[in-house]
Design a protein around this motif. Structure first.
Motif, PDB file in Angstrom:
ATOM      1  N   MET B 104       0.837  -1.205   0.000  1.00  0.00           N
ATOM      2  CA  MET B 104       0.000   0.000   0.000  1.00  0.00           C
ATOM      3  C   MET B 104       0.876   1.262   0.000  1.00  0.00           C
ATOM      4  SD  MET B 104      -3.111  -0.549  -0.217  1.00  0.00           S
ATOM      5  CE  MET B 104      -3.722  -2.134  -0.678  1.00  0.00           C
ATOM      6  N   THR B 109       3.017   5.958  -2.554  1.00  0.00           N
ATOM      7  CA  THR B 109       4.177   6.743  -2.991  1.00  0.00           C
ATOM      8  C   THR B 109       4.099   7.006  -4.493  1.00  0.00           C
ATOM      9  OG1 THR B 109       5.425   5.588  -1.296  1.00  0.00           O
ATOM     10  CG2 THR B 109       6.685   6.854  -2.884  1.00  0.00           C
ATOM     11  N   CYS B 110       3.734   5.970  -5.263  1.00  0.00           N
ATOM     12  CA  CYS B 110       3.627   6.134  -6.711  1.00  0.00           C
ATOM     13  C   CYS B 110       2.558   7.164  -7.056  1.00  0.00           C
ATOM     14  CB  CYS B 110       3.291   4.800  -7.367  1.00  0.00           C
ATOM     15  SG  CYS B 110       4.681   3.686  -7.386  1.00  0.00           S
ATOM     16  N   PHE B 113       3.888  10.528  -6.323  1.00  0.00           N
ATOM     17  CA  PHE B 113       4.963  10.901  -7.246  1.00  0.00           C
ATOM     18  C   PHE B 113       4.405  11.250  -8.622  1.00  0.00           C
ATOM     19  CE2 PHE B 113       8.247  10.352 -10.330  1.00  0.00           C
ATOM     20  CZ  PHE B 113       9.338  10.947  -9.716  1.00  0.00           C
ATOM     21  N   PHE B 114       3.576  10.373  -9.169  1.00  0.00           N
ATOM     22  CA  PHE B 114       3.159  10.576 -10.556  1.00  0.00           C
ATOM     23  C   PHE B 114       2.123  11.680 -10.709  1.00  0.00           C
ATOM     24  CE2 PHE B 114       4.938   6.243 -10.900  1.00  0.00           C
ATOM     25  CZ  PHE B 114       5.927   6.553 -11.810  1.00  0.00           C
ATOM     26  N   VAL B 130       8.778   9.901   3.026  1.00  0.00           N
ATOM     27  CA  VAL B 130       9.882   8.984   2.723  1.00  0.00           C
ATOM     28  C   VAL B 130      10.484   8.455   4.023  1.00  0.00           C
ATOM     29  CG1 VAL B 130      12.128   8.772   1.624  1.00  0.00           C
ATOM     30  CG2 VAL B 130      10.347  10.089   0.521  1.00  0.00           C
TER      31      VAL B 130
ATOM     32  N   PHE C 119      14.165  10.797  -1.541  1.00  0.00           N
ATOM     33  CA  PHE C 119      13.945  11.682  -0.409  1.00  0.00           C
ATOM     34  C   PHE C 119      13.974  13.147  -0.853  1.00  0.00           C
ATOM     35  CE2 PHE C 119      15.653  13.834   3.461  1.00  0.00           C
ATOM     36  CZ  PHE C 119      14.579  13.571   4.281  1.00  0.00           C
ATOM     37  N   PRO C 132       2.866  14.222 -15.494  1.00  0.00           N
ATOM     38  CA  PRO C 132       4.055  13.401 -15.771  1.00  0.00           C
ATOM     39  C   PRO C 132       4.794  13.825 -17.039  1.00  0.00           C
ATOM     40  CG  PRO C 132       2.257  12.024 -15.055  1.00  0.00           C
ATOM     41  CD  PRO C 132       1.709  13.419 -15.158  1.00  0.00           C
ATOM     42  N   ARG C 135       7.472  16.604 -16.845  1.00  0.00           N
ATOM     43  CA  ARG C 135       8.744  16.398 -16.133  1.00  0.00           C
ATOM     44  C   ARG C 135       9.268  15.008 -16.486  1.00  0.00           C
ATOM     45  NH1 ARG C 135       6.926  14.151 -11.023  1.00  0.00           N
ATOM     46  NH2 ARG C 135       4.700  13.834 -11.216  1.00  0.00           N
ATOM     47  N   VAL C 139      10.094  11.542 -13.979  1.00  0.00           N
ATOM     48  CA  VAL C 139       9.239  10.377 -14.177  1.00  0.00           C
ATOM     49  C   VAL C 139      10.049   9.221 -14.742  1.00  0.00           C
ATOM     50  CG1 VAL C 139       7.304   9.510 -15.529  1.00  0.00           C
ATOM     51  CG2 VAL C 139       7.124  11.698 -14.359  1.00  0.00           C
ATOM     52  N   MET C 142      12.098   7.623 -12.000  1.00  0.00           N
ATOM     53  CA  MET C 142      11.230   6.857 -11.098  1.00  0.00           C
ATOM     54  C   MET C 142      10.845   5.537 -11.749  1.00  0.00           C
ATOM     55  SD  MET C 142       9.813   6.915  -8.152  1.00  0.00           S
ATOM     56  CE  MET C 142       8.421   6.430  -7.157  1.00  0.00           C
TER      57      MET C 142
END
Lengths: 170, 224, 260
Positions: B104, B109-110, B113-114, B130, C119, C132, C135, C139, C142
């Motif tokens: 999870m 996190t994904c 991030f995305f 993090v 981090f 996405p 950038r 991406v 990642m």
């Protein structure tokens, strides 16, 4: 009931549903955990097996004598040998009596004629508790109940003792 | 009756604003799966927290039976699994929960991030997140040893070997973790237990608190 | 809140004596179909949570949590394996550029760069665009990280037969564990010849099966010790015939004890 219609607002309805759902989730999570935690309470107290205490019946006299024996105690995942003891004698009616030496006051260990001042009595050195020979506590001394009595049986002339049974207040 | 008790407390402590502050905020449309099904990705954070709650509760109950001692640790876990009613299930919840929480967390996190949600002004919250990830991994590593079975013992030994290879501080680091420069044993288990049950959860609570306060302050990131 | 004089407090506390009736906030003026967190949105969230919980409980019921035999530091044949979410780090150390002289690369540099970048992502990717495709570098990195972690985990986990491992390391219930008589004259011989594969209590290990409950005569055991059987190579036992006799006697007595 009043004539006025008891309306449930949308907000109240949502609140009730939310509480119910929260209860469901809490119950789903906690039910197995609580059942696990209270498992020892629900365990049938295993009526302990009678243990041979290594004393022949013919050796039991009118005079209380102390017997010690060890049993294997299973405590969850931990097995150990524990020593138990009892004061054993034959009373006036020719019945075998086996008293637990644990004082009913605060759990010290009593001994027969443990004090020279009180012959023919069980004496507890911690708070000067005393018991008559039949195990009942001497009024006016700290203990409030008679000494516990072991279940006993006789097989092949040997004495077997089980669990100490507390007696009611005297 | 309940209302009266509540009023009595509220008169003295004025609790209403405290919980109202948590309860009264708006949820925008773009994170609400009821309006856009694709918004289910916004559920992962909440589900991670949910599994963490399951972990905390099941862990609390497991310590009722577990002992961190090399002689008895495995025995107590075995006893818990085989003799205690529902012990199997509660340990199962803790064991599988440890895996599910990592899954999870990864998904959460994904998502963050995305969607680029870590950008200004939410940099701090990303870093706290993090750190939370590291704390969870630490909990996984220390918890793995506790049943004291072969799997636990040998995996921990490898982990400690790796720690030892860190330059300069490697030996000290290993001794600090294991309690002994060479042995993986009684002291290691006691240390790992303390870290798993007190130190890391304390860090987890603190970081989670910051994480949530920051979300509440900044609000959820806007639609793309 | 009103300021200045005229404020009333409860007793000598700082709690205002005035109670404002609570009016639920109205979000209808907000753009879009914004709704209140409590109770509207939380209800939906908890519905998802309930479904999740039911699924999770089904998982725990269907798959009992695994427990292997009690840790045995003398078991030389055990192949360590970390939990699945550490497999990628474990696998990384098998690569040439991350082992041997380059171990530091595997344990510090590569994970350090990856997690350090994660981090510090907000400071490495400072552009204003959040989509996405605005950038590509961030991406791309990642995705590269994710793919390599998944690849490492997969290549580490794929060759492992988890079922066989679980089967091999099944725990022995404490009351079935045999007390080995270490004072037996054959024990020292067993210790030096057989223990590394068959375990300190004859329970078996990764390389050798258990020696308890075997259906073999004394002569057969002696022959196997000399000549091997199955995957067991010959000449595992090196000693005199007298020692062999003691060893066989030791294995037989432990078996007799176990049967009781």
């Amino acid at each position: 009931m009043s004539e006025k219609k008891q309306q449930v607002t949308r907000r109240q309805f949502l609140n009730y549903t939310l509480t119910g759902l929260g209860g469901f989730m809490a119950a789903g999570m906690l039910a197995p955990m609580v059942r696990m935690a209270i498992d020892p309470v629900l365990q049938e107290s295993g009526a302990g097996d009678m243990a041979n205490v290594g004393l022949a019946v013919e050796d039991i006299t009118n005079e209380p004598q102390r017997v010690d024996w060890t049993i294997t105690q299973v405590d969850g995942w931990y097995e150990s040998e524990v020593t138990k003891s009892a004061w054993v004698f034959v009373n006036e009616n020719d019945e075998i009596q086996a008293f637990s030496p644990i004082c009913t006051h605060l759990g010290c260990v009593v001994s027969w004629e443990g004090s020279e001042e009180y012959p023919d009595q069980f004496f507890c050195p911690c708070h000067n508790g005393r018991y008559y020979k039949d195990g009942t506590n001497v009024p006016g001394t700290p203990p409030t109940a008679p000494l516990s009595v072991y279940e006993h049986s006789v097989e092949n002339g040997m004495l077997y003792l089980g669990q100490p049974i507390p007696r009611g207040e005297a | 009756m309940l209302q009266k008790i509540y009023d009595w407390i509220d008169e003295r402590v004025d609790v209403t604003p405290i919980w109202r502050d948590i309860a009264d905020h708006e949820v925008p449309e773009h994170v609400n799966p009821a309006h856009h099904f694709s918004a289910f990705v916004y559920c992962f954070g909440g589900l991670t927290f949910f599994v963490v709650v399951i972990q905390i509760l099941s862990g609390m109950f497991l310590t009722m039976y577990y002992v961190p001692d090399i002689e008895n640790a495995w025995r107590s876990v075995y006893y818990l699994q085989t003799e205690v009613a529902h012990g199997q299930i509660v340990r199962g919840m803790h064991h599988w929960g440890a895996s599910v929480v990592v899954v999870m967390l990864l998904l959460h996190t994904c998502r963050v991030f995305f969607t680029g949600s870590y950008k200004k002004p939410r940099e701090l919250n990303w870093m706290v997140g993090v750190l939370l990830f590291f704390v969870i991994l630490g909990l996984g590593f220390t918890g793995y040893l506790l049943p004291w079975d072969n799997k636990a013992y040998f995996a921990t030994q490898v982990g400690l070997e790796i720690a030892q290879q860190v330059p300069f501080i490697g030996d000290a680091l290993r001794t600090l973790l294991a309690g002994d420069p060479t042995i993986v044993g009684a002291q290691t288990l006691a240390r790992f237990f303390a870290i798993h049950v007190f130190f890391l959860p304390a860090a987890l609570f603190a970081l989670l608190g910051i994480h949530f306060i920051l979300i509440r302050k900044q609000g959820i990131s806007g639609p793309l | 809140m009103k300021k200045g004089k005229g404020m009333k407090f409860v007793g000598d506390s700082r709690i205002s004596a005035e109670r404002n009736p609570y009016i639920p906030k109205d979000y209808s003026e907000f753009p879009g179909r914004t709704e209140a967190f409590w109770p509207n949105y939380l209800l939906k969230e908890w519905l998802v949570g309930s479904v999740f919980l039911v699924g999770f409980l089904c998982l725990t019921l269907a798959h009992p949590s695994p427990l292997e035999g009690m840790a045995d530091p003398t078991n030389a044949s055990y192949i360590p394996l970390p939990d699945w979410y550490f497999l990628f780090l474990y696998e990384l150390l098998k690569y040439e550029f991350a082992s041997g002289n380059w171990t530091l690369m595997g344990i510090l540099v590569l994970p350090g760069i990856a997690f350090g970048a994660l981090f510090l992502a907000p400071f490495l990717d400072t552009g204003p665009g959040r989509r996405p495709h605005q950038r590509p570098v961030a991406v791309g990195m990642m995705l590269l990280g994710l793919v390599s972690v998944i690849w490492l985990t997969w290549s580490s986990a794929a060759p492992i037969d988890y079922q066989a491992r679980a089967e091999q390391n099944r725990p022995i219930p404490p009351d079935e564990q045999v007390q080995v008589d270490t004072s037996h004259e054959g024990y020292a011989i067993y210790e030096s010849n057989c223990m590394s594969c068959h375990g300190d209590a004859l329970q078996g290990g990764g390389a050798g099966p258990t020696l308890i409950g075997i259906d073999r005569s004394a002569e057969e055991i002696a022959q196997i010790a000399r000549e091997g059987v199955g995957s067991m190579p010959p000449d595992q036992f090196t000693g005199t015939d007298e020692e062999l006799e003691q060893l066989v006697d030791f294995i037989m007595t432990v078996n007799e004890q176990a049967q009781q």
